[in-house]
Design a protein around this motif. Structure first.
Motif, PDB file in Angstrom:
ATOM      1  N   ILE A 195     -26.309  22.408 -40.732  1.00  0.00           N
ATOM      2  CA  ILE A 195     -25.563  21.907 -41.839  1.00  0.00           C
ATOM      3  C   ILE A 195     -26.044  20.488 -42.106  1.00  0.00           C
ATOM      4  O   ILE A 195     -26.373  20.150 -43.279  1.00  0.00           O
ATOM      5  CB  ILE A 195     -23.887  21.939 -41.367  1.00  0.00           C
ATOM      6  N   ILE A 196     -25.892  19.418 -41.166  1.00  0.00           N
ATOM      7  CA  ILE A 196     -26.396  18.102 -41.380  1.00  0.00           C
ATOM      8  C   ILE A 196     -27.739  18.129 -41.664  1.00  0.00           C
ATOM      9  O   ILE A 196     -27.932  17.275 -42.297  1.00  0.00           O
ATOM     10  CB  ILE A 196     -26.086  17.436 -39.952  1.00  0.00           C
ATOM     11  N   VAL A 245     -26.757  13.116 -47.488  1.00  0.00           N
ATOM     12  CA  VAL A 245     -26.586  11.811 -46.287  1.00  0.00           C
ATOM     13  C   VAL A 245     -28.086  11.394 -46.187  1.00  0.00           C
ATOM     14  O   VAL A 245     -29.104  11.983 -46.221  1.00  0.00           O
ATOM     15  CB  VAL A 245     -26.090  12.165 -45.191  1.00  0.00           C
ATOM     16  N   SER A 246     -28.250  10.206 -45.885  1.00  0.00           N
ATOM     17  CA  SER A 246     -29.529   9.323 -45.779  1.00  0.00           C
ATOM     18  C   SER A 246     -30.195   9.759 -44.270  1.00  0.00           C
ATOM     19  O   SER A 246     -29.393  10.523 -43.370  1.00  0.00           O
ATOM     20  CB  SER A 246     -29.303   7.985 -45.413  1.00  0.00           C
ATOM     21  N   GLU A 304     -27.844   9.633 -36.972  1.00  0.00           N
ATOM     22  CA  GLU A 304     -26.385   9.346 -36.275  1.00  0.00           C
ATOM     23  C   GLU A 304     -25.454  10.401 -36.082  1.00  0.00           C
ATOM     24  O   GLU A 304     -24.856  10.508 -35.041  1.00  0.00           O
ATOM     25  CB  GLU A 304     -25.610   7.920 -37.114  1.00  0.00           C
ATOM     26  N   MET A 305     -25.312  11.229 -37.202  1.00  0.00           N
ATOM     27  CA  MET A 305     -24.456  12.248 -37.026  1.00  0.00           C
ATOM     28  C   MET A 305     -24.884  13.290 -36.049  1.00  0.00           C
ATOM     29  O   MET A 305     -24.038  13.864 -35.090  1.00  0.00           O
ATOM     30  CB  MET A 305     -24.336  12.785 -38.455  1.00  0.00           C
TER      31      MET A 305
END
Length: 108
Positions: free
Chosen positions: A58-59, A68-69, A75-76
């Motif tokens: 998903i990320i 998201v960048s 980071e996630m």
């Protein structure tokens, strides 16, 4: 209108008295009391790994779509890896509830 108000009040009253109070005053089940067997740990491990793999997917999609960048995504992903390792260290047991709020202190 009065009929609906009466029915609502009656239902609320009955629901309040017919609902059993089972947790009031009951001792909390702490995670230290229950130990998982090796088989159970392996089962949970497989499920947790699937969960974290899906979260990573998903990320990655969020990064791909620009939600998201690249930096935020990395980071996630790193956070998810740390979280998985932490769970693995604790044999995939859910974290023990920590009393940190005012409402928690009142019940003690």
């Amino acid at each position: 209108m009065r009929k609906y108000l009466f029915i609502f009040t009656l239902c609320s009253f009955l629901f309040g008295f017919l609902t059993p109070i089972t947790t009031f005053g009951a001792p909390e089940n702490t995670n230290n009391e229950v130990k998982l067997t090796e088989e159970q740990q392996k089962e949970i491990s497989v499920l947790q790994k699937e969960l974290f793999t899906k979260k990573k997917e998903i990320i990655t999609k969020y990064m791909e779509y620009g939600v998201v960048s690249e930096k935020q995504g990395k980071e996630m992903l790193a956070h998810i890896e740390r979280h998985y390792e932490k769970k693995k260290e604790h044999n995939f047991m859910p974290p023990k509830h920590r009393k940190h709020c005012e409402h928690d202190k009142k019940g003690s």
